[in-house]
Design a protein around this motif. Structure first.
Motif, PDB file in Angstrom:
ATOM      1  N   ALA A 462       1.144  -1.459   0.087  1.00 37.09           N
ATOM      2  CA  ALA A 462       0.315  -0.095   0.273  1.00 37.09           C
ATOM      3  C   ALA A 462       0.960   1.445   0.073  1.00 37.09           C
ATOM      4  CB  ALA A 462      -1.184  -0.058   0.852  1.00 37.09           C
ATOM      5  N   THR A 463       0.606   1.900  -0.832  1.00 39.58           N
ATOM      6  CA  THR A 463       1.187   3.621  -0.914  1.00 39.58           C
ATOM      7  C   THR A 463       0.756   4.490  -0.421  1.00 39.58           C
ATOM      8  OG1 THR A 463       0.599   3.852  -3.402  1.00 39.58           O
ATOM      9  CG2 THR A 463       2.265   2.403  -3.338  1.00 39.58           C
ATOM     10  N   ASN A 464       1.478   5.594  -0.131  1.00 43.55           N
ATOM     11  CA  ASN A 464       0.904   6.997   0.333  1.00 43.55           C
ATOM     12  C   ASN A 464      -0.241   7.381  -0.810  1.00 43.55           C
ATOM     13  OD1 ASN A 464       1.073   9.433   2.071  1.00 43.55           O
ATOM     14  ND2 ASN A 464       1.781  10.697  -0.090  1.00 43.55           N
ATOM     15  N   ASN A 465       0.343   7.659  -2.354  1.00 50.49           N
ATOM     16  CA  ASN A 465      -0.815   8.154  -3.015  1.00 50.49           C
ATOM     17  C   ASN A 465      -2.137   7.751  -3.442  1.00 50.49           C
ATOM     18  OD1 ASN A 465       0.351  10.496  -3.731  1.00 50.49           O
ATOM     19  ND2 ASN A 465       2.063   9.136  -4.914  1.00 50.49           N
ATOM     20  N   ALA A 466      -2.150   5.852  -3.162  1.00 55.12           N
ATOM     21  CA  ALA A 466      -3.282   5.051  -2.908  1.00 55.12           C
ATOM     22  C   ALA A 466      -3.865   5.439  -1.619  1.00 55.12           C
ATOM     23  CB  ALA A 466      -2.898   3.801  -2.860  1.00 55.12           C
ATOM     24  N   ALA A 467      -3.168   5.925  -0.518  1.00 57.80           N
ATOM     25  CA  ALA A 467      -4.499   5.614   0.200  1.00 57.80           C
ATOM     26  C   ALA A 467      -4.790   7.085   0.309  1.00 57.80           C
ATOM     27  CB  ALA A 467      -3.234   5.907   1.315  1.00 57.80           C
ATOM     28  N   ILE A 468      -4.425   8.385   0.239  1.00 56.99           N
ATOM     29  CA  ILE A 468      -4.939   9.917  -0.547  1.00 56.99           C
ATOM     30  C   ILE A 468      -6.347   9.580  -1.089  1.00 56.99           C
ATOM     31  CG2 ILE A 468      -4.599  12.039  -0.881  1.00 56.99           C
ATOM     32  CD1 ILE A 468      -1.853  11.756   0.209  1.00 56.99           C
ATOM     33  N   TRP A 469      -5.784   8.816  -2.310  1.00 60.76           N
ATOM     34  CA  TRP A 469      -6.341   8.619  -3.470  1.00 60.76           C
ATOM     35  C   TRP A 469      -8.311   7.750  -2.609  1.00 60.76           C
ATOM     36  CZ3 TRP A 469      -8.324  11.861  -6.585  1.00 60.76           C
ATOM     37  CH2 TRP A 469      -7.608  12.290  -7.461  1.00 60.76           C
ATOM     38  N   GLY A 470      -7.988   6.452  -1.692  1.00 58.69           N
ATOM     39  CA  GLY A 470      -8.409   5.335  -1.355  1.00 58.69           C
ATOM     40  C   GLY A 470      -9.229   6.964  -0.338  1.00 58.69           C
ATOM     41  N   ARG A 525       6.192  -4.362  -5.427  1.00 57.48           N
ATOM     42  CA  ARG A 525       7.017  -3.870  -5.074  1.00 57.48           C
ATOM     43  C   ARG A 525       6.781  -4.177  -3.563  1.00 57.48           C
ATOM     44  NH1 ARG A 525       9.186  -0.795  -8.853  1.00 57.48           N
ATOM     45  NH2 ARG A 525       9.084   0.947  -7.394  1.00 57.48           N
ATOM     46  N   ASP A 526       6.799  -3.672  -1.770  1.00 55.30           N
ATOM     47  CA  ASP A 526       7.082  -3.293  -1.028  1.00 55.30           C
ATOM     48  C   ASP A 526       6.688  -2.177  -1.068  1.00 55.30           C
ATOM     49  OD1 ASP A 526       6.334  -5.730  -0.189  1.00 55.30           O
ATOM     50  OD2 ASP A 526       7.971  -6.450   0.489  1.00 55.30           O
ATOM     51  N   ASP A 527       6.325  -1.755  -0.007  1.00 53.28           N
ATOM     52  CA  ASP A 527       6.284   0.451   0.530  1.00 53.28           C
ATOM     53  C   ASP A 527       7.204   0.389   0.713  1.00 53.28           C
ATOM     54  OD1 ASP A 527       5.556   3.416   0.007  1.00 53.28           O
ATOM     55  OD2 ASP A 527       5.384   2.684   1.745  1.00 53.28           O
ATOM     56  N   GLU A 528       7.968   0.915   0.740  1.00 53.05           N
ATOM     57  CA  GLU A 528       9.454   1.774   1.759  1.00 53.05           C
ATOM     58  C   GLU A 528       9.084   1.318   3.434  1.00 53.05           C
ATOM     59  OE1 GLU A 528       9.603   6.340   1.380  1.00 53.05           O
ATOM     60  OE2 GLU A 528      11.255   4.709   0.209  1.00 53.05           O
ATOM     61  N   LYS A 529       7.901   1.945   3.272  1.00 49.29           N
ATOM     62  CA  LYS A 529       7.168   2.101   4.874  1.00 49.29           C
ATOM     63  C   LYS A 529       6.714   1.458   5.469  1.00 49.29           C
ATOM     64  CE  LYS A 529       7.128   7.392   6.086  1.00 49.29           C
ATOM     65  NZ  LYS A 529       6.706   8.538   6.313  1.00 49.29           N
ATOM     66  N   ALA A 530       6.136   0.257   5.150  1.00 49.12           N
ATOM     67  CA  ALA A 530       5.033  -1.444   5.414  1.00 49.12           C
ATOM     68  C   ALA A 530       6.262  -1.415   6.561  1.00 49.12           C
ATOM     69  CB  ALA A 530       5.775  -2.245   3.690  1.00 49.12           C
ATOM     70  N   ILE A 531       4.863  -1.564   7.162  1.00 44.67           N
ATOM     71  CA  ILE A 531       5.063  -2.474   8.457  1.00 44.67           C
ATOM     72  C   ILE A 531       5.630  -3.402   8.356  1.00 44.67           C
ATOM     73  CG2 ILE A 531       4.028  -2.703  11.014  1.00 44.67           C
ATOM     74  CD1 ILE A 531       2.535  -1.194  10.360  1.00 44.67           C
TER      75      ILE A 531
END
Length: 563
Positions: A462-470, A525-531
């Protein structure tokens, strides 16, 4: 009609003084130690499991439940208890799968998690949203419903003391929470949850005792089941229950969709990602202590329908005519809205208290109602202050703020939020079933927030831009389901769905948007901030596991019995 006697005033005032004194005492500055941010916002991370569990329930049970859910019990019946019983299972999920991540991240606020997982921009967007929700929806609705109940019980129900009650409740909550912070809120909650449960049981017991000539708690329950068996159906069918105002209850609680559909969106959002609920779990001595507190709260949730739903059913039966029908001629005048002649379901609990609880006990029951209202107000104020101070003031206005400045800003924020809520609360009128109203319109925004958190917690791509649009797209999606242009309601392009189904579909579509945009943007790819997740992170202590099994067995029994 039992009047409010001098002894009731003495009992109520004594309770108020006890709570304010306790709140100020437990939150006092220790000798040589000035209150810092962790003390004020997270109670020095010192709460034991029983305080966490009690505080969770006290923060949750408010006028929205005592008044609003009793009103829904009057209109719909026991089916509304799914919000309580399914919350018990939700709490277990939060304790096992969400809390370990939150506590490992050492969070003060839920928006802070958004920053660690996504970005500062998204955190700020959501922080502003939550502050607005707390001030303009939560605080105002609790103040209004609580004041409306006091106006019915203490006054004549004509609104003559509504403004006075709103101001009084606000000052009561402010008296200890603004100064003491979460310590004052959490430790007074321990006393208040005992009082609100005991006071609620008193009302239920006395009302059931009045139902039959022979009297008795169990005879009263048996009488309820005989007279209105449909009110004890947990899984509703279309047309099974028509509310006093002529609406199909299935539209509020759509059968199996309650168990496997949109109620999960409402509950996971509320119990997992709601600052004023989750904040006390972040203040635990340890993760294990927090998880034990969650399990304790889950046990208490199984009992709550007896004190917030059953009274509404009792009031319904007491107002039936000789033919077993409820109408404007049969109900007590308290239930009739003088403006439009509609039946006001939410007057069920206040009417029972005023009509049947005797002097002396009435003061105690009123204190229990006030405990429910004030504990929630205090929790909301503290969480509003926490989010503004930690997520907006510190990063944008004073990055080098001292502990004294931080705590001062927190207190000022809470005071301003309360003043705004007091100003708006009188404008909330004619809500009908207030509990359902609040749930439905919170449901416009909660699905998108839930989508952001679920994907952020458990999907590494999950990416930041995707979360904002979601989260942005979730609102028009929700409004598409909820509002059709005038004259278009029968058009094939619009769907007529119960609001719980609307929440489910909105959440699923928001998740789909996040998945698609993340896949396009991240190219797999995995997001760089992935948990980073591991099985060890989700290991829970034996006390939690045993409690979880017992609670799930009890839930299966309850739903099987009342199906």
């Amino acid at each position: 009609m039992n009047e409010f006697a001098t002894i009731d005033i003495v009992v109520f005032v004594s309770y108020c003084l006890l709570i304010v004194s306790l709140g100020l005492w437990v939150s006092r500055d220790k000798k040589g130690h000035q209150k810092n941010a962790e003390d004020y916002f997270l109670a020095s991370k010192s709460l034991p499991w029983w305080a966490i569990g009690a505080s969770l329930i006290a923060a949750n049970i408010s006028a929205e439940q005592f008044i609003g859910m009793s009103g829904s019990g009057f209109a719909i019946g026991l089916a509304i208890a799914s919000y309580e019983w399914m919350a018990a299972l939700t709490l277990l999920i939060v304790g096992k799968y969400f809390l370990p991540i939150f506590i490992e991240k050492k969070l003060y606020t839920i928006p802070e998690f958004v920053e660690k997982r996504y970005s500062t921009n998204l955190k700020t967007i959501l922080a502003v949203f939550w502050i607005g929700l707390f001030v303009f929806v939560n605080l105002t609705s609790v103040l209004y419903l609580g004041a409306k109940a006091l106006d019915t019980i203490v006054g004549n129900g004509d609104g003559s003391i509504l403004i006075t009650s709103i101001i009084g409740l606000a000052l009561f909550a402010a008296a200890y929470s603004l100064w003491g912070g979460l310590s004052a809120v959490a430790w007074t909650d321990v006393v208040q949850v005992v009082l609100l449960v005991f006071g609620g049981f008193i009302t239920t017991y006395i009302a059931l005792d009045q139902l039959t000539p022979e009297g008795g708690f169990f005879r009263g329950l048996s009488h309820l089941a005989e007279v209105v068996p449909e009110k004890f159906s947990m899984i509703l069918s279309k047309g099974e229950i028509i509310t006093p105002n002529g609406e199909d209850a299935w539209l509020d609680l759509p059968g199996l969709g309650v168990l496997i559909g949109g109620l999960w969106v409402a509950n996971l959002y509320y119990w997992g990602f709601n600052q004023y609920i989750i904040q006390r779990t972040l203040a635990a001595k340890s993760l294990k202590e927090s998880q034990k507190g969650i399990a304790f709260a889950a046990f208490l949730k199984l009992l709550i329908p007896l004190i917030v739903v059953v009274p509404g059913i009792i009031a319904y039966v007491m107002n039936l005519d000789a033919n077993g029908v409820l109408n404007s001629a049969s109900v007590d005048p308290t239930f009739i809205n003088p403006e439009d002649g509609e039946i006001v379901n939410d007057n069920a609990a206040p009417w029972l208290i005023k009509s049947f609880v005797p002097a002396g006990l009435k003061g105690l029951v009123l204190a229990a109602l006030a405990a429910a209202i004030v504990s929630s107000l205090a929790s909301m104020l503290n969480s509003t202050a926490t989010i503004f101070t930690m997520d907006i003031y510190r990063p944008y206005f004073n990055k080098n703020a001292t502990d004294k400045q931080t705590v001062t800003v927190g207190r000022i924020t809470a005071a301003v939020a309360l003043i705004i809520a007091v100003s708006i609360a009188p404008l909330l009128r004619n809500l009908g079933q207030a509990f359902q109203f609040i749930q439905e319109y919170t449901g416009v925004v909660s699905p998108g927030i839930l989508a952001v958190f679920i994907t952020g917690l458990f999907w590494k791509r999950a990416t930041n831009n995707a979360a904002i649009w979601g989260v942005i797209c979730s609102v028009p999606i929700a409004m598409y389901f909820k509002i059709a242009p005038e004259g278009w309601s029968d058009a094939a392009i619009f769907l007529d769905l119960p609001f719980m189904d609307q929440m489910l579909y909105t959440s699923l579509l928001s998740i789909a948007i996040i998945l698609v945009i993340s896949h396009i943007e991240g190219k797999g790819r995995d997001d760089e901030k992935a948990i980073p997740l591991s099985g060890k992170l989700f290991e829970t202590p034996p006390a939690f596991n045993i409690s979880a099994v017992i609670i799930m067995i009890l839930l299966v029994f309850l739903y099987a019995f009342f199906w």
